[in-house]
Design a protein around this motif. Structure first.
Motif, mmCIF file in Angstrom:
data_model
loop_
_atom_site.group_PDB
_atom_site.id
_atom_site.type_symbol
_atom_site.label_atom_id
_atom_site.label_comp_id
_atom_site.label_asym_id
_atom_site.label_seq_id
_atom_site.Cartn_x
_atom_site.Cartn_y
_atom_site.Cartn_z
ATOM 1 N N LYS A 265 0.871 -1.253 0.188
ATOM 2 C CA LYS A 265 0.046 0.426 0.078
ATOM 3 C C LYS A 265 0.546 1.480 0.074
ATOM 4 C CE LYS A 265 -4.224 -1.305 2.584
ATOM 5 N NZ LYS A 265 -3.694 -3.763 2.396
ATOM 6 N N SER A 267 1.254 5.530 0.657
ATOM 7 C CA SER A 267 0.427 6.927 1.010
ATOM 8 C C SER A 267 1.854 8.531 0.660
ATOM 9 C CB SER A 267 0.741 7.141 2.469
ATOM 10 O OG SER A 267 -0.705 5.824 3.093
ATOM 11 N N CYS A 268 0.962 9.107 0.506
ATOM 12 C CA CYS A 268 1.627 10.394 0.742
ATOM 13 C C CYS A 268 1.237 11.533 1.767
ATOM 14 C CB CYS A 268 2.312 10.855 -0.834
ATOM 15 S SG CYS A 268 2.840 12.262 -0.688
ATOM 16 N N LEU A 269 2.007 12.748 2.449
ATOM 17 C CA LEU A 269 1.650 13.217 3.522
ATOM 18 C C LEU A 269 1.124 14.500 2.627
ATOM 19 C CD1 LEU A 269 4.438 14.429 5.821
ATOM 20 C CD2 LEU A 269 2.736 12.867 6.298
ATOM 21 N N GLU A 271 -0.471 13.891 -0.164
ATOM 22 C CA GLU A 271 -1.768 13.945 -1.028
ATOM 23 C C GLU A 271 -2.751 14.477 -1.356
ATOM 24 O OE1 GLU A 271 -3.917 10.271 -0.085
ATOM 25 O OE2 GLU A 271 -5.560 9.984 -1.380
ATOM 26 N N HIS A 285 4.304 1.966 1.441
ATOM 27 C CA HIS A 285 4.988 1.621 3.356
ATOM 28 C C HIS A 285 5.576 1.194 3.851
ATOM 29 C CE1 HIS A 285 -0.470 2.084 4.132
ATOM 30 N NE2 HIS A 285 0.424 3.431 3.580
ATOM 31 N N ILE A 288 8.000 3.320 4.476
ATOM 32 C CA ILE A 288 7.386 4.688 5.161
ATOM 33 C C ILE A 288 7.950 4.330 6.998
ATOM 34 C CG2 ILE A 288 5.644 6.159 6.325
ATOM 35 C CD1 ILE A 288 4.070 5.553 3.456
#
Lengths: 449, 297
Positions: A265, A267-269, A271, A285, A288
């Motif tokens: 998966k 994510s981006c801070l 987004e 992930h 990160i």
């Protein structure tokens, strides 16, 4: 060699990839399915035949890609190629390979004669020392180089693929130098995705602060040489002037479905702030969790449109080749299932979202609406109704009069049940599940007593 | 850790409570939400509370009281939290009445209603503008039959903010502050607020990942809390697979995790909320003295 530019956009809905089997004679240190190798089953020929037959009816895919494992090891590979070619439904037949067996000119020629016109060859090191270290097979670099020489002499389309890890990160521009003599149509750089080693015990995840400059140098060099590039799984803002090289699209894949349960998966801070939130995945992930969110390195592109939480994941608006900007309802085969329903209830079919495992019809009515979702038919799970191919559900009833949506839902369900003749397939139906997907391991008899 | 927490087989049978058509769905702020799936054939969130009590051998202790709470306040209208410090489980009940509309969710009313099982000790005038109050169901409360501390929550100086006071017979003292935000849309406010800390040094920027967990970042709201001796972050509106990740990450008792694993599909219609207290220890490592997850009763 003529330009292939434009043929690679957007690959979703045009490309079908078939995992013929999970065997390999290399042992790349970054292998994302190390545990799955020799465990997952390949796609049985009969399953592949059904996918091709399906394409003869729907003309959905323009290209089929054969992959593995190392697909050139498979005894029945030529049966797959022959069937694809004889179907006449694909414009291109592609082989994804480590290129080692292509060092044998007669084998390379046999593949070309069989119909393969595109070769996607993995090259992860700029020299024999690096490549052979990564593949853990001495001689693999020389074999791949001879293989590519053979492909050039055969006049077929050659592309390269490099998986970005700490092992080759300092040498990316050198890899471009290494392959320039083959004039590849395209070089792809795929950032390493840990699918099993989530803690990165192998130390393969390359920090963006180091990967970024190295990758940009490689992209610069490729641009100077006129080689088209594509980058996957690297944040767009890290690519600098090569941002347009980012391509996170994926073909449809016939594969053991469990493979997708392992898929990372992202994510981006930033987004919600970034113009490219819908296409750039950000960081996986495992990255990160090991190296952090990179709040300073990542820089969002200012948005020109309001951001909304993607409820159903990335998708494209149309399944019609070359019509990427088509309306969000432009999936004619799927929209036909509910055609006329919205109009009968003063509603509007606002979106058709087609995904691997589901197709969603979003209706708007008054100040609210409702989503109707079809998934592959299964007797096991609950469903509002079952058509020949699908389980039908509704979700997200919204607005001030959700009870008033009932006639619309009832009508739409009835339409799907009536119109679905059992010929429509979600990808899941072509994938392999359960015993189909995994080899039975011989039981050990235990240590001798 | 108590040995029983490691036993994956809880022997006492738990009659699972099925979801009903009339169920209402609220988050831990008692804000309504639309379930992720139709809930026919699914399970109510309160099963998680009952099962956690079973795992801790506390079900018999609190059962009558919890049933009385549900009868008194109304089904689905009480928020429960399961707390875990790595050694023991305990529980907290939260009663919301932000607009003072319900005569039944007040301290006075619940003090009277719960008197047969538990004495709510501290006296709080109903003129105090609390929007919510809570108390712990702890071993001490069980032993003494009395709750000696209530937590009062008041709205903050700005929207989506609040503060809590701990009230005992000795008086009231400020405990925690809270600020609720959308994690992605409000990231420019979320990050500075997390990093405004005396308990964690964020000069090493990768440290943020140990607080803002990427798996939980995909949630509806975060709440950044500042407490007396630690900070905390709450992730609200997460799915059951994220809840499972949370339970495993913070090493909740094995039977509790396996219960959610077994019934994952039956909880997939719900959103959950989780909280994580954190600070650095003497060696500079981030530690998590308490975590919690929430649902409604």
């Amino acid at each position: 060699m003529h330009s292939y530019k434009g043929r690679f956009e957007p690959t979703r809905f045009e490309d079908l990839t078939v995992t013929v089997d999970f065997h390999c004679h290399s042992a790349c240190r970054f292998c994302i399915v190390q545990e799955g190798m020799n465990r997952f089953k390949g796609v049985p020929f009969e399953t592949f035949q059904r996918a091709v037959d399906d394409n003869q009816k729907e003309l959905r895919y323009r290209r089929v890609t054969f992959t593995g494992g190392e697909v050139t090891l498979e005894a029945r590979l030529f049966d797959y190629i022959r069937h694809a070619r004889e179907s006449g439904t694909f414009e291109h037949l592609r082989l994804q390979t480590n290129g080692r067996l292509l060092a044998d000119m007669s084998f390379a020629r046999r593949l070309v004669d069989a119909g393969i016109d595109e070769f996607f060859v993995s090259l992860h090191g700029h020299d024999a020392e690096t490549q052979d270290y990564i593949s853990q097979r001495p001689g693999s670099f020389d074999q791949a180089m001879r293989g590519m020489e053979n492909l050039v002499s055969l006049g077929v389309c050659l592309m390269t693929n490099t998986v970005l890890t700490t092992l080759n990160q300092p040498h990316l521009a050198q890899i471009v130098e290494t392959v320039r003599r083959f004039s590849p149509t395209r070089m792809e750089f795929w950032n390493y995705l840990p699918m099993e080693d989530h803690a990165d015990e192998r130390g393969l995840i390359s920090p963006l602060a180091e990967l970024g400059p190295s990758l940009r140098a490689a992209l610069d060099r490729a641009e100077q040489l006129g080689i088209e590039t594509a980058v996957k799984y690297v944040p767009r803002c890290v690519l600098g002037s090569h941002a347009r090289a980012q391509d996170n699209t994926q073909p449809d894949v016939v594969i053991a479905e469990v493979f997708y349960d392992l898929y990372p998966k992202f994510s981006c801070l930033y987004e919600a702030k970034c113009e490219y939130a819908e296409t750039c995945l950000g960081l996986h992930h495992a990255y990160i969790e090991k190296l952090g969110w990179e709040p300073e390195l990542l820089v969002p592109y200012p948005r020109s449109t309001p951001w909304a939480e993607p409820e159903y994941g990335p998708w494209v608006g149309s399944d019609q080749p070359g019509r990427g900007s088509a309306p969000a309802t432009d999936h004619p085969d799927w929209a036909r299932l509910v055609a006329g329903v919205a109009e009968r209830h003063g509603a509007q079919l606002a979106e058709v979202v087609l995904q691997r495992r589901a197709c969603l019809f979003r209706f708007e009515q008054g100040d609210g609406g409702v989503d109707l979702v079809v998934t592959a038919r299964s007797e096991a799970g609950p469903a509002l109704a079952r058509s020949r191919s699908f389980n039908v559900h509704y979700r997200n009833a919204r607005g001030s009069d959700t009870d008033g949506l009932r006639p619309l839902v009832t009508d739409a369900v009835a339409a799907i049940v009536e119109r679905d003749q059992g010929e429509m397939l979600l990808d899941q139906r072509k994938g392999l599940v359960g015993d189909q997907a995994v080899r039975t391991r011989p039981k050990r008899s235990g240590p001798p007593g | 850790m108590t040995a029983t927490y490691l036993d994956p087989n809880v022997l006492e049978p738990l009659a699972l409570l099925p979801a009903a058509e009339a169920d209402r769905h609220f988050d831990y702020c008692l804000e309504p939400y639309r379930p992720r799936r139709p809930w026919s054939g699914k399970l109510r969130a309160e099963n998680l509370l009952w099962h956690s009590l079973l795992v801790a051998r506390q079900r018999a202790t609190w059962r009558a009281l919890l049933e009385a709470v549900q009868r008194h306040v109304g089904k689905d209208l009480t928020v429960w939290g399961v707390k875990w410090d790595g050694e023991r489980l305990w529980w907290e009940l939260y009663f919301y009445d932000p607009r003072k509309e319900s005569a039944r969710a007040t301290i006075a009313s619940l003090t009277e209603a719960l008197a047969p099982w538990l004495r709510l000790g501290p006296r709080v005038p109903e003129t105090v503008p609390y929007m919510m109050f809570s108390f712990d169901l702890s071993a001490a409360a069980s032993a003494s039959g009395e709750v000696t501390a209530l937590n009062l929550y008041l709205t903050g100086e700005q929207a989506h903010a609040g503060r809590s006071y701990r009230v005992t017979d000795a008086g009231a003292e400020l405990e925690n502050t809270y600020r609720f935000m959308e994690p992605k849309r409000n990231i420019d406010e979320v990050l500075p607020l997390i990093e405004a800390s005396v308990f964690v040094d964020y000069s090493a920027r990768e440290r943020l990942k140990d607080v803002l967990f990427p798996v939980l970042f995909a949630c509806k709201k975060v709440c950044i809390s500042k407490k007396r001796d630690r900070d905390a972050i709450y992730f609200s509106g997460i799915a059951v697979d994220q809840l499972l990740w949370f339970l495993r990450r913070f090493a909740y008792p094995v039977p509790l995790v396996s219960f959610v694993e077994r019934h994952q599909e039956q909880f997939e219609h719900l959103f959950f909320d989780v909280g994580i207290d954190y600070r650095t220890d003497a060696s500079g490592r981030i530690v998590y003295p308490k975590t919690s997850y929430y649902g409604t009763l």
